[in-house]
Write an enzyme that holds these catalytic residues in place. Structure first.
Site, PDB file in Angstrom:
ATOM      1  N   SER A   1       0.825  -1.207   0.000  1.00  0.00           N
ATOM      2  CA  SER A   1       0.000   0.000   0.000  1.00  0.00           C
ATOM      3  C   SER A   1       0.856   1.252   0.000  1.00  0.00           C
ATOM      4  CB  SER A   1      -0.915   0.024   1.220  1.00  0.00           C
ATOM      5  OG  SER A   1      -1.607  -1.182   1.310  1.00  0.00           O
TER       6      SER A   1
ATOM      7  N   HIS B   1      -5.207  -4.441  -4.292  1.00  0.00           N
ATOM      8  CA  HIS B   1      -5.020  -3.816  -2.989  1.00  0.00           C
ATOM      9  C   HIS B   1      -5.915  -2.600  -2.801  1.00  0.00           C
ATOM     10  CE1 HIS B   1      -1.743  -6.586  -2.508  1.00  0.00           C
ATOM     11  NE2 HIS B   1      -1.965  -6.416  -1.242  1.00  0.00           N
TER      12      HIS B   1
ATOM     13  N   HIS C   1      -3.345 -12.842   2.022  1.00  0.00           N
ATOM     14  CA  HIS C   1      -2.449 -11.733   2.396  1.00  0.00           C
ATOM     15  C   HIS C   1      -1.017 -12.109   2.074  1.00  0.00           C
ATOM     16  CE1 HIS C   1      -0.452  -8.603   4.760  1.00  0.00           C
ATOM     17  NE2 HIS C   1      -1.590  -7.949   4.640  1.00  0.00           N
TER      18      HIS C   1
ATOM     19  N   ARG D   1      -7.279  -6.816  12.150  1.00  0.00           N
ATOM     20  CA  ARG D   1      -8.057  -5.624  11.762  1.00  0.00           C
ATOM     21  C   ARG D   1      -9.460  -6.047  11.329  1.00  0.00           C
ATOM     22  NH1 ARG D   1      -3.972  -3.280   7.367  1.00  0.00           N
ATOM     23  NH2 ARG D   1      -4.138  -5.481   6.772  1.00  0.00           N
TER      24      ARG D   1
ATOM     25  N   ASP E   1      -9.995  -5.913   4.475  1.00  0.00           N
ATOM     26  CA  ASP E   1     -10.975  -5.410   3.508  1.00  0.00           C
ATOM     27  C   ASP E   1     -12.250  -6.240   3.441  1.00  0.00           C
ATOM     28  OD1 ASP E   1      -9.435  -3.235   2.688  1.00  0.00           O
ATOM     29  OD2 ASP E   1      -8.234  -4.506   1.391  1.00  0.00           O
TER      30      ASP E   1
HETATM   31  N1  NMX Z   1      -8.623 -15.986  -4.023  1.00  0.00           N
HETATM   32  C1  NMX Z   1      -8.123 -16.803  -4.991  1.00  0.00           C
HETATM   33  N2  NMX Z   1      -6.816 -16.996  -5.206  1.00  0.00           N
HETATM   34  C2  NMX Z   1      -5.981 -16.351  -4.370  1.00  0.00           C
HETATM   35  C3  NMX Z   1      -6.415 -15.528  -3.330  1.00  0.00           C
HETATM   36  C4  NMX Z   1      -7.807 -15.347  -3.175  1.00  0.00           C
HETATM   37  N3  NMX Z   1      -8.313 -14.557  -2.244  1.00  0.00           N
HETATM   38  N4  NMX Z   1      -5.331 -15.028  -2.682  1.00  0.00           N
HETATM   39  C5  NMX Z   1      -4.246 -15.521  -3.308  1.00  0.00           C
HETATM   40  N5  NMX Z   1      -4.644 -16.316  -4.331  1.00  0.00           N
HETATM   41  C6  NMX Z   1      -3.778 -16.987  -5.311  1.00  0.00           C
HETATM   42  C7  NMX Z   1      -2.876 -15.958  -5.957  1.00  0.00           C
HETATM   43  O1  NMX Z   1      -3.568 -15.258  -7.013  1.00  0.00           O
HETATM   44  C8  NMX Z   1      -1.719 -16.796  -6.436  1.00  0.00           C
HETATM   45  O2  NMX Z   1      -2.137 -17.460  -7.610  1.00  0.00           O
HETATM   46  P1  NMX Z   1      -1.107 -17.704  -8.831  1.00  0.00           P
HETATM   47  O3  NMX Z   1      -0.093 -18.643  -8.282  1.00  0.00           O
HETATM   48  O4  NMX Z   1      -1.976 -18.282  -9.887  1.00  0.00           O
HETATM   49  O5  NMX Z   1      -0.535 -16.364  -9.169  1.00  0.00           O
HETATM   50  C9  NMX Z   1      -1.606 -17.841  -5.320  1.00  0.00           C
HETATM   51  O6  NMX Z   1      -2.884 -17.846  -4.644  1.00  0.00           O
HETATM   52  C10 NMX Z   1      -0.525 -17.517  -4.304  1.00  0.00           C
HETATM   53  O7  NMX Z   1      -0.731 -16.209  -3.809  1.00  0.00           O
HETATM   54  P2  NMX Z   1      -0.290 -15.815  -2.324  1.00  0.00           P
HETATM   55  O8  NMX Z   1       1.200 -15.932  -2.241  1.00  0.00           O
HETATM   56  O9  NMX Z   1      -1.094 -16.545  -1.316  1.00  0.00           O
HETATM   57  O10 NMX Z   1      -0.744 -14.302  -2.230  1.00  0.00           O
HETATM   58  P3  NMX Z   1       0.046 -13.001  -2.722  1.00  0.00           P
HETATM   59  O11 NMX Z   1       0.974 -12.608  -1.648  1.00  0.00           O
HETATM   60  O12 NMX Z   1       0.604 -13.208  -4.068  1.00  0.00           O
HETATM   61  O13 NMX Z   1      -1.115 -11.926  -2.854  1.00  0.00           O
HETATM   62  C11 NMX Z   1      -3.077 -10.787  -2.198  1.00  0.00           C
HETATM   63  C12 NMX Z   1      -1.735 -11.350  -1.725  1.00  0.00           C
HETATM   64  C13 NMX Z   1      -3.714 -10.024  -1.015  1.00  0.00           C
HETATM   65  C14 NMX Z   1      -2.856  -9.832  -3.359  1.00  0.00           C
HETATM   66  C15 NMX Z   1      -4.007 -11.964  -2.621  1.00  0.00           C
HETATM   67  O14 NMX Z   1      -4.243 -12.804  -1.513  1.00  0.00           O
HETATM   68  C16 NMX Z   1      -5.316 -11.516  -3.245  1.00  0.00           C
HETATM   69  O15 NMX Z   1      -5.346 -11.237  -4.443  1.00  0.00           O
HETATM   70  N6  NMX Z   1      -6.429 -11.467  -2.430  1.00  0.00           N
HETATM   71  C17 NMX Z   1      -7.687 -11.027  -2.932  1.00  0.00           C
HETATM   72  C18 NMX Z   1      -7.726  -9.521  -3.056  1.00  0.00           C
HETATM   73  C19 NMX Z   1      -7.698  -8.864  -1.697  1.00  0.00           C
HETATM   74  O16 NMX Z   1      -8.371  -9.267  -0.762  1.00  0.00           O
HETATM   75  N7  NMX Z   1      -6.907  -7.814  -1.567  1.00  0.00           N
HETATM   76  C20 NMX Z   1      -6.855  -7.072  -0.310  1.00  0.00           C
HETATM   77  C21 NMX Z   1      -5.490  -7.040   0.250  1.00  0.00           C
HETATM   78  C22 NMX Z   1      -5.536  -6.215   1.497  1.00  0.00           C
HETATM   79  N8  NMX Z   1      -4.557  -6.636   2.448  1.00  0.00           N
HETATM   80  O17 NMX Z   1      -3.480  -7.083   2.039  1.00  0.00           O
HETATM   81  O18 NMX Z   1      -4.790  -6.490   3.636  1.00  0.00           O
HETATM   82  C1  MLT Z   2      -1.824  -3.048   4.156  1.00  0.00           C
HETATM   83  O1  MLT Z   2      -2.620  -2.686   5.016  1.00  0.00           O
HETATM   84  O2  MLT Z   2      -0.920  -2.286   3.764  1.00  0.00           O
HETATM   85  C2  MLT Z   2      -2.029  -4.369   3.521  1.00  0.00           C
HETATM   86  O3  MLT Z   2      -2.438  -5.316   4.437  1.00  0.00           O
HETATM   87  C3  MLT Z   2      -0.906  -4.803   2.613  1.00  0.00           C
HETATM   88  C4  MLT Z   2       0.301  -5.421   3.247  1.00  0.00           C
HETATM   89  O4  MLT Z   2       0.586  -5.279   4.424  1.00  0.00           O
HETATM   90  O5  MLT Z   2       1.034  -6.110   2.507  1.00  0.00           O
END
Ligand code: NMX
Ligand code: MLT
Length: 419
Positions: free
Chosen positions: A241, A249, A296, A305, A353
């Protein structure tokens, strides 16, 4: 010098020798190693930044100045008539690491009353933008416009610039931004969504309460604003972020709401059940999409949170029986199992979120374009505390080394880079 600035000076002066000693005596001590996966994967988990403002543990979640979210809420002085602390008391805590006394909070509140006056030219600048500009663009333009009065810029061009004192001017700008950003955000909200029906600052109110007042919200929303700004303030300094933008995000809280409302429409009045929620989750995953609000980069458990906001819903009459909240609760029961079975995400648990948009929606903030601005107001606290300390301790600008794909392929073939 204000009480808070004096305390900060004392803290920064006490901290400086620790950084000098670490750099001079232990600069070559190795604390991490880097593999090709991390290099391609966004420098994930590489220990390469320093901040004492907050720390994220994968199992436990965020700690602000060493305190968990419940400990933070418990320890800080509360707003009058509320169970929640004021944002001002949290700002003092984030900057100094000390829990302020009521008098110290009162002093910050008094200081913010002066600082929160947004210059008229800032409003005019934002008003000059097309009304259908994204509210986040408006917020950024408004903040940029304030540069004209930056204390740091004046100090820098005064010819008297020196590294040791620079933090004092950064502190002034940082405090002005923190005090003004909710006022600017409220102005943008009213400009875009309430036909420019502006409401004046109420000088009797603390920051969160005043934001609620300025956007024409109920008394109950005062606690929502205080809680929201504190919860979103910081998540270690170097996270996504702070460095990037994008729908996975910045837009996730609005995506969550979109997903839920779309699902609710499909239910056509029927009750949500584990079966129909599970089917909708699988439909999303099978369509190659992510389940918004889950997963995450660092966390491997439910985001505290999320829990803090869920608890707010559960104890708030009306909200706890709200249809959307019940659906969110049902998704919480169902999604971790579905995501685990799906097998891709490293963390099947909800993040912040998954819950925040539903609260805003309940209180009538249905303009979800604006949710990122709310996040921005909260995150300003963490960014501004971090930048003040960065200047205080004279940290260098981040400059990690980039390598080429050819280099990675060579090191891969050799089984590692020769040191
Ligand atoms: N639904 C489906 N697939 C998922 C999800 C999910 N919620 N989260 C991760 N994956 C997949 C991801 O796309 C990746 O697939 P590929 O190998 O095909 O690229 C695989 O799982 C491994 O990803 P991770 O290492 O677990 O997650 P990464 O660190 O890459 O990404 C996020 C973190 C937050 C971007 C991911 O979990 C996501 O896209 N979540 C849904 C969107 C979301 O809720 N965003 C809010 C973030 C706010 N926050 O971080 O607090
Ligand atoms: C944030 O609040 O910044 C999100 O959870 C993203 C992160 O910590 O990677």
């Amino acid at each position: 010098m204000t009480q808070l600035k004096e305390k900060l000076l004392e803290k920064i002066q006490a901290h400086r020798p620790r950084i000098t000693r670490l750099t001079k005596e232990f600069g070559s001590v190795i604390i991490d190693k880097v593999d090709i996966g991390q290099c391609i994967g966004g420098a994930r988990d590489i220990r390469a930044l320093v901040t004492d403002i907050s720390y994220l543990d994968p199992q436990e979640g965020i700690r602000f100045r060493g305190k968990t979210i419940p400990e933070t809420f418990e320890a800080l002085p509360k707003a009058a008539g509320s169970e929640y602390p004021t944002v001002e008391s949290f700002w003092y805590f984030l900057l100094t690491g000390d829990v302020p006394t009521n008098d110290q909070v009162a002093a910050v509140e008094a200081e913010f009353k002066v600082r929160q006056a947004v210059p008229e030219y800032v409003f005019q600048t934002v008003r000059a933008l097309p009304r259908d500009s994204h509210p986040m663009v408006m917020l950024s333009v408004g903040i940029m416009a304030m540069q004209k009065d930056s204390k740091f810029a004046a100090f820098y061009s005064s010819g008297k610039f020196n590294k040791m004192d620079a933090w004092e001017y950064v502190y002034e700008d940082a405090s002005n931004i923190v005090a003004r950003i909710p006022v600017l955000a409220a102005f943008i909200y009213n400009l875009k969504y309430r036909n420019d029906k502006q409401i004046d600052i109420d000088p009797k109110l603390d920051m969160g309460a005043n934001f609620a007042h300025m956007i024409g919200q109920s008394d109950q929303y005062k606690d929502v604003a205080r809680m929201y700004f504190i919860l979103h303030s910081d998540h270690e300094s170097g996270n996504v972020s702070a460095h990037t933008t994008g729908p996975l995000h910045g837009l996730a809280n609005q995506e969550v709401l979109g997903w839920i409302i779309e699902f609710q429409k499909k239910l056509n009045g029927a009750e949500p059940t584990k079966e129909n929620v599970s089917k909708a989750l699988w439909d999303t995953l099978n369509a190659g999409q992510v389940v918004p609000g889950y997963g995450h980069a660092v966390l491997r458990k439910t985001d505290p949170r999320y829990t803090a906001q869920r608890e707010f819903c559960l104890k708030t009459p009306g909200l706890k029986d709200d249809a959307l909240f019940k659906l969110v609760a049902m998704i919480f029961e169902t999604a971790p199992g579905v995501l685990t079975e799906h097998g891709k995400t490293k963390n099947p648990w909800p993040n912040v979120d998954a819950q925040s948009g539903v609260i805003q929606w309940y209180y009538g903030l249905k303009e979800w374009d604006f949710y990122t601005v709310l996040f921005g107001v909260g995150r300003a606290l963490g960014c501004m505390a971090n930048i003040t300390w960065d200047r205080g301790l004279g940290y260098a600008i981040e400059r990690p080394k980039s390598v080429t794909t050819d280099m990675l392929e060579k090191w891969a073939a050799e089984g590692g880079r020769k040191m």
